[in-house]
Scaffold this active site. Structure first.
Site, PDB file in Angstrom:
ATOM      1  CE  LYS A 140       7.851   4.230  15.114  1.00  0.00           C
ATOM      2  NZ  LYS A 140       6.432   3.999  15.240  1.00  0.00           N
TER       3      LYS A 140
ATOM      4  CG  HIS B  91      19.982  10.096  12.184  1.00  0.00           C
ATOM      5  ND1 HIS B  91      20.481  10.269  10.921  1.00  0.00           N
ATOM      6  CD2 HIS B  91      19.695   8.767  12.305  1.00  0.00           C
ATOM      7  CE1 HIS B  91      20.503   9.100  10.300  1.00  0.00           C
ATOM      8  NE2 HIS B  91      20.033   8.175  11.110  1.00  0.00           N
TER       9      HIS B  91
ATOM     10  CG  ASP C  40      -1.795   1.149   1.388  1.00  0.00           C
ATOM     11  OD1 ASP C  40      -1.680   2.079   0.564  1.00  0.00           O
ATOM     12  OD2 ASP C  40      -2.619   1.145   2.317  1.00  0.00           O
TER      13      ASP C  40
ATOM     14  CB  THR D  51      14.845   3.978   4.761  1.00  0.00           C
ATOM     15  OG1 THR D  51      15.883   2.981   4.871  1.00  0.00           O
ATOM     16  CG2 THR D  51      13.601   3.475   5.469  1.00  0.00           C
TER      17      THR D  51
ATOM     18  CG  ASN E 234      19.182   7.318   6.405  1.00  0.00           C
ATOM     19  OD1 ASN E 234      19.806   8.343   6.679  1.00  0.00           O
ATOM     20  ND2 ASN E 234      19.242   6.230   7.151  1.00  0.00           N
TER      21      ASN E 234
ATOM     22  CB  SER F 274      17.855  -0.271  14.066  1.00  0.00           C
ATOM     23  OG  SER F 274      16.789   0.146  13.220  1.00  0.00           O
TER      24      SER F 274
ATOM     25  CD  GLU G  43      26.455   4.507   7.611  1.00  0.00           C
ATOM     26  OE1 GLU G  43      26.437   3.265   7.722  1.00  0.00           O
ATOM     27  OE2 GLU G  43      25.721   5.266   8.261  1.00  0.00           O
TER      28      GLU G  43
ATOM     29  CB  SER H 114      23.558   1.992  13.534  1.00  0.00           C
ATOM     30  OG  SER H 114      22.220   2.252  13.231  1.00  0.00           O
TER      31      SER H 114
ATOM     32  CB  CYS I 207      23.910   8.253  10.666  1.00  0.00           C
ATOM     33  SG  CYS I 207      23.176   6.986   9.648  1.00  0.00           S
TER      34      CYS I 207
HETATM   35  P1  HMG Z   1       8.903  -2.526   7.764  1.00  0.00           P
HETATM   36  O1  HMG Z   1       8.998  -3.545   8.815  1.00  0.00           O
HETATM   37  O2  HMG Z   1       8.798  -3.002   6.363  1.00  0.00           O
HETATM   38  O3  HMG Z   1       7.710  -1.548   8.053  1.00  0.00           O
HETATM   39  O4  HMG Z   1      10.162  -1.581   7.841  1.00  0.00           O
HETATM   40  P2  HMG Z   1       6.572  -1.630   9.180  1.00  0.00           P
HETATM   41  O5  HMG Z   1       5.692  -2.786   8.907  1.00  0.00           O
HETATM   42  O6  HMG Z   1       7.194  -1.496  10.543  1.00  0.00           O
HETATM   43  O7  HMG Z   1       5.786  -0.297   8.811  1.00  0.00           O
HETATM   44  C1  HMG Z   1       6.382   0.941   8.989  1.00  0.00           C
HETATM   45  C2  HMG Z   1       5.337   1.891   9.555  1.00  0.00           C
HETATM   46  O8  HMG Z   1       4.315   2.062   8.565  1.00  0.00           O
HETATM   47  C3  HMG Z   1       4.607   1.352  10.795  1.00  0.00           C
HETATM   48  O9  HMG Z   1       4.313   2.467  11.614  1.00  0.00           O
HETATM   49  C4  HMG Z   1       3.310   0.780  10.231  1.00  0.00           C
HETATM   50  O10 HMG Z   1       2.246   0.735  11.159  1.00  0.00           O
HETATM   51  C5  HMG Z   1       3.036   1.789   9.111  1.00  0.00           C
HETATM   52  P3  HMG Z   1       4.507   2.373  13.218  1.00  0.00           P
HETATM   53  O11 HMG Z   1       3.629   1.284  13.671  1.00  0.00           O
HETATM   54  O12 HMG Z   1       5.973   2.047  13.431  1.00  0.00           O
HETATM   55  O13 HMG Z   1       4.164   3.730  13.694  1.00  0.00           O
HETATM   56  N1  HMG Z   1       2.208   1.245   8.018  1.00  0.00           N
HETATM   57  C6  HMG Z   1       1.211   1.938   7.444  1.00  0.00           C
HETATM   58  N2  HMG Z   1       0.716   3.169   7.673  1.00  0.00           N
HETATM   59  C7  HMG Z   1      -0.334   3.607   6.887  1.00  0.00           C
HETATM   60  N3  HMG Z   1      -0.872   2.831   5.901  1.00  0.00           N
HETATM   61  C8  HMG Z   1      -0.410   1.609   5.649  1.00  0.00           C
HETATM   62  C9  HMG Z   1       0.677   1.095   6.438  1.00  0.00           C
HETATM   63  N4  HMG Z   1       1.383  -0.059   6.444  1.00  0.00           N
HETATM   64  C10 HMG Z   1       2.304   0.053   7.427  1.00  0.00           C
HETATM   65  N5  HMG Z   1      -0.959   0.864   4.680  1.00  0.00           N
HETATM   66  C11 HMG Z   1      11.839  -0.419   9.098  1.00  0.00           C
HETATM   67  C12 HMG Z   1      10.372  -0.508   8.712  1.00  0.00           C
HETATM   68  C13 HMG Z   1      12.137   0.931   9.730  1.00  0.00           C
HETATM   69  C14 HMG Z   1      12.170  -1.536  10.083  1.00  0.00           C
HETATM   70  C15 HMG Z   1      12.711  -0.619   7.807  1.00  0.00           C
HETATM   71  O14 HMG Z   1      12.449   0.412   6.890  1.00  0.00           O
HETATM   72  C16 HMG Z   1      14.191  -0.676   8.086  1.00  0.00           C
HETATM   73  O15 HMG Z   1      14.736  -1.715   8.426  1.00  0.00           O
HETATM   74  N6  HMG Z   1      14.908   0.464   7.893  1.00  0.00           N
HETATM   75  C17 HMG Z   1      16.349   0.524   8.077  1.00  0.00           C
HETATM   76  C18 HMG Z   1      16.730   0.711   9.519  1.00  0.00           C
HETATM   77  C19 HMG Z   1      16.342   2.072  10.034  1.00  0.00           C
HETATM   78  O16 HMG Z   1      16.130   3.003   9.304  1.00  0.00           O
HETATM   79  N7  HMG Z   1      16.312   2.205  11.379  1.00  0.00           N
HETATM   80  C20 HMG Z   1      16.016   3.473  12.013  1.00  0.00           C
HETATM   81  C21 HMG Z   1      16.736   3.648  13.336  1.00  0.00           C
HETATM   82  S1  HMG Z   1      18.470   3.248  13.225  1.00  0.00           S
HETATM   83  C22 HMG Z   1      19.152   4.648  12.415  1.00  0.00           C
HETATM   84  O17 HMG Z   1      18.529   5.655  12.283  1.00  0.00           O
HETATM   85  C23 HMG Z   1      20.535   4.500  11.887  1.00  0.00           C
HETATM   86  C24 HMG Z   1      20.670   4.428  10.392  1.00  0.00           C
HETATM   87  O18 HMG Z   1      20.472   5.687   9.820  1.00  0.00           O
HETATM   88  C25 HMG Z   1      22.045   3.872  10.027  1.00  0.00           C
HETATM   89  C26 HMG Z   1      23.280   4.521  10.595  1.00  0.00           C
HETATM   90  O19 HMG Z   1      23.334   5.092  11.674  1.00  0.00           O
HETATM   91  O20 HMG Z   1      24.294   4.354   9.920  1.00  0.00           O
HETATM   92  C27 HMG Z   1      19.668   3.482   9.772  1.00  0.00           C
END
Ligand code: HMG
Length: 445
Positions: free
Chosen positions: A253, A244, A31, A163, A328, A211, A83, A364, A120
């Site tokens: 959040k 970030h 979606d 992302t 990102n 994460s 990175e 991270s 990051c």
């Molecule tokens: P996912 O598991 O595919 O997504 O990946 P989800 O099922 O958790 O859905 C995401 C959100 O969309 C949720 O919201 C769902 O409810 C909502 P929440 O419940 O969390 O509030 N959703 C919808 N909303 C409206 N209509 C819909 C619908 N469907 C779902 N139809 C995940 C999400 C972030 C895990 C993934 O993208 C990922 O692995 N990303 C990479 C890791 C990341 O970004 N982590 C963030 C923190 S760590 C960080 O920031 C460091 C980083 O930058 C690296 C560094 O430091 O080098 C990553």
């Protein structure tokens, strides 16, 4: 001590765009609102086949120098945070210096160059290194060029794929800066974590949902540490709060938790008590689970209050405008958020001189850092030079098949030859390989 901070900023948005709701979601059977409403993302930026972390860094730096009348002699230090480097020895900053020397015909021999790594957060660490170098008086009147550049790709099919993003932010750090000064006080929250890492591999191994918890935990520690150093923060004293931003939903959040933290024992909490009750405290509970459930309930109610919604809309949402369109950028992400906030102030012709931002960086592995920035009298002149919207609008809109080719093209394990989809214009481009496997760059006028 002289005030030290960011004197100039330039952002380089890479030349391609992947539209998430229109192009990415249907191919994944998802979606589109998962991206736009759930993650808060509309598009990712991608480098064309002649772009990489060096061209993006060099292009951001060259434009920064041109628009601000800087010469190589003004630069005593070039630090690149990334990175996604492709060399374990030769730093990206040497390539960038080579590019700049090409166009200026002047040498950067006496500029100290380096490369910083901590996921990051290394962009902010480089900013702090530059601050310390200048504050210590070792700079001999020169400033530091700090560049955050990344091609943030995930493995195809990984949840993080949505992302992705790529781009560079160049900043000139100097005494008596035009844009912001940095606070002496900083807060750190750090722990040995393994939620996101790349052990000798290009694409990250990620425990995505964990994460997010690690991000929130380290941010809370950094906030507590910052308050221990600088004193309490009142939410209404912060004009913007750039965080970030791996995706805007993450900041959504984090923001409510930060708000909950800083209103504790303030008149804001008292005034909201009739609406949301008193903030639960651990000593009021014998069972930890009960305490956490009460805290979640309080946080949900707090998020729904008109007062919080207004605070978020004014002070946090404007930091996400660019991020929604680019994804990102890892090391550049928090610096994009700051730029986005200042552009909001500029577009609304706000009087922000002397106002304070609280900047929350994260990497991270994991570490968060929080410091304050004070907006300076010439900020509007400096921010008015940016043309980010034009860059966003002029990106080439990828089809899904083209996205697959471009992803493969930037996959270091594959050897693919992809025709560029755009024509370079007044920018550095990747021009092939040298005899030792080094990369060659040239400026295309
Ligand atoms: P996912 O598991 O595919 O997504 O990946 P989800 O099922 O958790 O859905 C995401 C959100 O969309 C949720 O919201 C769902 O409810 C909502 P929440 O419940 O969390 O509030 N959703 C919808 N909303 C409206 N209509 C819909 C619908 N469907 C779902 N139809 C995940 C999400 C972030 C895990 C993934 O993208 C990922 O692995 N990303 C990479 C890791 C990341 O970004 N982590 C963030 C923190 S760590 C960080 O920031 C460091 C980083 O930058 C690296 C560094 O430091 O080098 C990553």
């Amino acid at each position: 001590m002289t005030d030290v901070g960011i004197d100039a900023i330039e952002v380089w948005v890479s030349n391609l765009k992947l539209d998430l709701p229109k192009t990415f979601a249907p191919e994944n059977g998802e979606d589109p609102e998962k991206y736009t409403k759930g993650l808060g993302l509309f598009a990712s930026s991608f480098p064309d086949s002649y772009e990489d972390i060096v061209t993006m860094a060099a292009n951001a730096s060259y434009r920064l120098m041109e628009r601000n009348g800087l010469e190589p002699a003004d630069i005593g230090r070039i630090d690149v945070a990334t990175e996604t480097a492709f060399d374990k020895s030769k730093p990206v900053s040497t390539y960038v210096a080579g590019c700049l020397e090409q166009v200026y015909g002047k040498s950067l021999t006496n500029a100290n160059k380096g490369e910083r790594k901590f996921a990051c957060i290394s962009g902010t660490q480089s900013l702090n290194d530059a601050y310390n170098w200048i504050a210590s008086g070792r700079n001999r009147g020169r400033g530091a060029l700090v560049i955050a550049t990344d091609t943030a790709l995930y493995e195809r099919g990984d949840a993080g794929e949505a992302t992705q993003g790529a781009g560079a932010v160049a900043m000139f750090i100097d005494e008596d800066p035009d844009i912001v000064t940095l606070s002496k006080e900083q807060g750190i929250g750090s722990a040995d974590e393994t939620d996101f890492l790349k052990p000798n591999q290009q694409f990250p191994s990620v425990d995505g949902h964990r994460s997010m918890q690690v991000y929130l935990a380290r941010m809370r520690e950094a906030l507590e540490d910052y308050k221990a150093a600088a004193g309490d923060i009142h939410p209404d004293d912060i004009v913007y709060g750039p965080f970030h931003t791996p995706f805007p939903g993450m900041v959504k959040k984090a923001a409510v938790l930060a708000y909950r933290n800083v209103i504790r024992d303030t008149e804001v909490a008292d005034e909201l008590e009739a609406e949301v009750g008193r903030q639960p405290e651990p000593e009021d509970f014998t069972d930890q689970e009960d305490y956490l459930a009460a805290l979640r309930e309080y946080t949900d109610s707090l998020r729904d209050t008109e007062r919080y919604q207004r605070w978020y809309k004014e002070r946090i949402r404007p930091t996400l405008t660019i991020s929604r369109e680019v994804g990102n950028w890892y090391t550049g992400s928090v610096h994009v958020a700051r730029t986005s906030a200042l552009l909001d102030g500029y577009d609304r012709d706000r009087d922000l001189v002397g106002s304070q931002m609280i900047v929350g960086s994260y990497g991270s592995g994991a570490q968060a850092e929080i410091h304050a920035e004070t907006i300076q009298p010439n900020w509007k002149r400096a921010i008015g030079r940016l043309d980010i919207q034009e860059q966003l609008d002029s990106r080439y809109d990828l089809s899904f098949a083209e996205y697959e080719l471009i992803h493969d093209n930037h996959n270091l394990d594959l050897e693919t030859d992809v025709e560029p989809l755009t024509t370079p214009d007044d920018e550095f481009v990747f021009a092939g390989w040298g005899p030792m496997g080094e990369r060659k760059y040239q400026f295309v006028a």
